[in-house]
Design an enzyme around this catalytic site. Sequence first.
Site, PDB file in Angstrom:
ATOM      1  CG  HIS A  67      26.144 -42.000 -34.779  1.00 34.95           C
ATOM      2  ND1 HIS A  67      25.199 -41.030 -34.973  1.00 34.95           N
ATOM      3  CD2 HIS A  67      25.757 -42.682 -33.674  1.00 34.95           C
ATOM      4  CE1 HIS A  67      24.269 -41.122 -34.049  1.00 34.95           C
ATOM      5  NE2 HIS A  67      24.593 -42.111 -33.232  1.00 34.95           N
ATOM      6  CG  HIS A  78      26.871 -38.710 -31.678  1.00 34.46           C
ATOM      7  ND1 HIS A  78      27.477 -39.922 -31.838  1.00 34.46           N
ATOM      8  CD2 HIS A  78      25.869 -38.908 -30.795  1.00 34.46           C
ATOM      9  CE1 HIS A  78      26.880 -40.826 -31.093  1.00 34.46           C
ATOM     10  NE2 HIS A  78      25.885 -40.234 -30.451  1.00 34.46           N
ATOM     11  CB  CYS A 123      14.018 -47.574 -21.554  1.00 31.12           C
ATOM     12  SG  CYS A 123      15.064 -47.754 -23.032  1.00 31.12           S
ATOM     13  CB  CYS A 131      15.776 -43.748 -22.327  1.00 25.30           C
ATOM     14  SG  CYS A 131      15.057 -44.026 -23.935  1.00 25.30           S
ATOM     15  CB  CYS A 153      11.723 -47.999 -24.908  1.00 29.46           C
ATOM     16  SG  CYS A 153      12.481 -46.443 -25.375  1.00 29.46           S
ATOM     17  CG  HIS A 206      16.279 -47.201 -27.144  1.00 31.66           C
ATOM     18  ND1 HIS A 206      15.996 -46.131 -26.339  1.00 31.66           N
ATOM     19  CD2 HIS A 206      17.570 -47.089 -27.498  1.00 31.66           C
ATOM     20  CE1 HIS A 206      17.080 -45.401 -26.201  1.00 31.66           C
ATOM     21  NE2 HIS A 206      18.056 -45.957 -26.886  1.00 31.66           N
ATOM     22  CE  LYS A 244      17.037 -42.889 -31.539  1.00 32.30           C
ATOM     23  NZ  LYS A 244      16.476 -42.970 -30.208  1.00 32.30           N
ATOM     24  CE  LYS A 284      22.622 -44.343 -27.811  1.00 31.93           C
ATOM     25  NZ  LYS A 284      22.230 -42.971 -27.660  1.00 31.93           N
TER      26      LYS A 284
HETATM   27  N1  MSP Z   1      24.257 -38.508 -22.854  1.00 30.39           N
HETATM   28  C1  MSP Z   1      22.996 -38.054 -23.287  1.00 30.39           C
HETATM   29  C2  MSP Z   1      22.908 -36.537 -23.204  1.00 30.39           C
HETATM   30  C3  MSP Z   1      23.192 -35.958 -21.868  1.00 30.39           C
HETATM   31  S1  MSP Z   1      23.158 -34.234 -21.879  1.00 30.39           S
HETATM   32  C4  MSP Z   1      23.235 -33.761 -20.313  1.00 30.39           C
HETATM   33  C5  MSP Z   1      22.753 -38.487 -24.728  1.00 30.39           C
HETATM   34  N2  MSP Z   1      23.803 -38.826 -25.456  1.00 30.39           N
HETATM   35  S2  MSP Z   1      23.742 -39.390 -26.946  1.00 30.39           S
HETATM   36  O1  MSP Z   1      25.098 -39.653 -27.312  1.00 30.39           O
HETATM   37  O2  MSP Z   1      22.833 -40.471 -27.037  1.00 30.39           O
HETATM   38  O3  MSP Z   1      23.167 -38.263 -27.835  1.00 30.39           O
HETATM   39  C6  MSP Z   1      23.802 -37.012 -27.920  1.00 30.39           C
HETATM   40  C7  MSP Z   1      23.071 -36.081 -28.867  1.00 30.39           C
HETATM   41  O4  MSP Z   1      23.143 -36.599 -30.179  1.00 30.39           O
HETATM   42  C8  MSP Z   1      21.593 -35.901 -28.538  1.00 30.39           C
HETATM   43  O5  MSP Z   1      21.226 -34.552 -28.705  1.00 30.39           O
HETATM   44  C9  MSP Z   1      20.897 -36.690 -29.583  1.00 30.39           C
HETATM   45  O6  MSP Z   1      19.649 -36.142 -29.884  1.00 30.39           O
HETATM   46  C10 MSP Z   1      21.861 -36.490 -30.748  1.00 30.39           C
HETATM   47  N3  MSP Z   1      21.666 -37.502 -31.741  1.00 30.39           N
HETATM   48  C11 MSP Z   1      21.924 -38.834 -31.664  1.00 30.39           C
HETATM   49  N4  MSP Z   1      21.506 -39.422 -32.814  1.00 30.39           N
HETATM   50  C12 MSP Z   1      20.977 -38.489 -33.635  1.00 30.39           C
HETATM   51  C13 MSP Z   1      20.439 -38.484 -34.918  1.00 30.39           C
HETATM   52  N5  MSP Z   1      20.311 -39.577 -35.617  1.00 30.39           N
HETATM   53  N6  MSP Z   1      20.057 -37.290 -35.436  1.00 30.39           N
HETATM   54  C14 MSP Z   1      20.214 -36.109 -34.764  1.00 30.39           C
HETATM   55  N7  MSP Z   1      20.713 -36.080 -33.558  1.00 30.39           N
HETATM   56  C15 MSP Z   1      21.037 -37.266 -32.953  1.00 30.39           C
HETATM   57  O7  MSP Z   1      21.609 -38.476 -25.148  1.00 30.39           O
END
Ligand code: MSP
Length: 635
Positions: free
Chosen positions: A20, A23, A128, A131, A145, A148, A299, A302
């Site tokens: 999304h 990411h 959580c 997380c 949490c 979340h 926020k 997902k």
């Molecule tokens: N799997 C863990 C990371 C492990 S690293 C050894 C994870 N994955 S995640 O898919 O939830 O998030 C991946 C990245 O996307 C994280 O840096 C997270 O901060 C970023 N983001 C997820 N949603 C976001 C926003 N809404 N805005 C900015 N970055 C975001 O965490």
Amino acid sequence: MADRTFYLTTPIYYVNARPHLGHAANAIMADAMCRYRRLRGDRVYLLTGTDEHGDNIAQTAAKAGVSPQAYADEISAAFRDTWRRLGITNDDFIRTTEPRHKAVVQAILQKLYDAGEIYFGEYGGWYCYGCERFYTEKEIVDGKCPDHQRPLSFIKEKNYFFKMSKYQGWLIKHLEDNPGFIQPARYRNEVLGFLREPLQDLSISRPKTRLQWGIPLPFDDQYVTYVWFDALINYISALGYPDGTLYKELWAAGHAEHLIGKDILKPHGVYWPTMLHAAGIPLYRRLNVHGYWTIGGGKMSKSIGNVVEAFQLTDKYGHDAFRYFLLREMTFGLDASFSEEAFVGRLNADLANDLGNLVSRATAMIVNFGGGHAPRPGAAIEEDRAVSAALGEAARAVDEAMEDFAFQRALAAIWEFLGVVNRYVDASAPWTLAKDPAKRDRLDTVLYTLAESLRVISILIDAFLPDAAAKIRTAVAGNAPRLADLRWGGLAPGAAVQKVSGLFPRVEAEKSPSPQGKEQGEGSAAPNARIPIDEFRKVELRVAEVLAGERVPKSKKLLKLTVKVGEEVRTIVAGIAEHYEPETLVGRKIVVVANLEPAKLMGIESNGMVLAASHEGSLALLSLEKDLPPGSKVS
Ligand code: MSP
């Protein structure tokens, strides 16, 4: 930046949600940074990938009625395809279900176990699932949490623990000795904040009776590895730790930097360095932490819903525009708010107007008045020299900003330069010069200046707007872009130039049809939109007393002011040197924005902004009608 090798990682994305906007923003930042470093001629290696184990994924797969592996295969492929379509230039893509990764996780676990760094024990705590970690009493907000906003589960079980607590003092010292280890500084302070509380040992396993979907511990097959202990190791397993050449050249030699979102600061700022240290592995060089993209303040993760498919907007407006918005609108380290309206505002003002119009006007004039070639320039006059000087300033500012991952500052500096070139076109009026054969020499100089400006612009924007940069380059005889070619005068007279039009077509917003032109000012996405009072309240305005002032060397516009705000003395760099002599300001009470992120101007850190009104070239500082002490709030 003396370091010429650069290994950058993105977090590995959980496969329980499709890619999304959040990411994508993260991957785009990493990509822009790597493209920039490649332009500098550095050796660059960008790693990304997917994080595929853990409760969350097992549960999501079960709900979908497929095996965790099948589920992970599908979502991991979606990330890979999405990144390819977004033009992310990663060198590798690691999956935690790959044998090359599992082997390294097991080797490190065994190493730590043999060294007595891991023990078997019992722990009960609030967990959580979102997380995948326990929360301490202090971190829990209203029984939920904080991330979340979901209730936590109390889990008590026997597990293996990593003796993380014994590294608390060592980590504090490391952070104190290396102030740049985590940036921006607010996140370093946040980690130091966690470390003021006693650090617990880290539970690094989950019993197989509760969770099967993980890497088995090499010393007890009734347990699998805790997801963070597994995931963090991707940064070195992908390089072939411990013997791989990449590992030695990129990691062991100290070139590794991580880019993460603020939600995963603790695992990266606390677990990971202590794990590395305990295993006798060198640490990463720097952790760079960005804020969150929100939609309407909430926020967008997902777990909370409100997920935006990255591609809905990229397909609608184009990849470059999407990249530009995400990089320009977020102050690195802080949260930013996404709206289609703001996106369209930026697209129209910055891309269609400032950049697109300039490119189409300039190329059309070179073709129409210069026969499609950059003419040989005549003698440069001050106006021409101002353009080349502005290039030097922009290139320097971009480099400084990129050192801090401050994409927004880098783009603002490039847009300053675009502003100079746009004003140069208007002031030098080639269309008038073209009517008078006696002014041919002057016209040639102006057209050369424009062609040369386009050439350097295509280099400056390459890391941020790669497609647009390539189009300009094709039209203006450009070679493969390199920062080294940002020197003024690089374009050979006679070089062919073709017309470029429609680089960024204007978008008429469905909701607000009012045109958003550049006259509405840089820095605001939707300049005409009214804002709620809460938005305004975020700006802290204060009375400040000027204690001292001096000109900033080599700058026509800037003054360095030392001001007192309450009891605090700080430096503010203000663009008022053309209107005020510094000495005349001493003792005056002025109004400043007190809660701005620090910004570096000509190498000086400015902490705040001076308020002034301006009209047709005249400028007046805001002052008080009645004397009040410095620090007084303005509202
Ligand atoms: N799997 C863990 C990371 C492990 S690293 C050894 C994870 N994955 S995640 O898919 O939830 O998030 C991946 C990245 O996307 C994280 O840096 C997270 O901060 C970023 N983001 C997820 N949603 C976001 C926003 N809404 N805005 C900015 N970055 C975001 O965490």
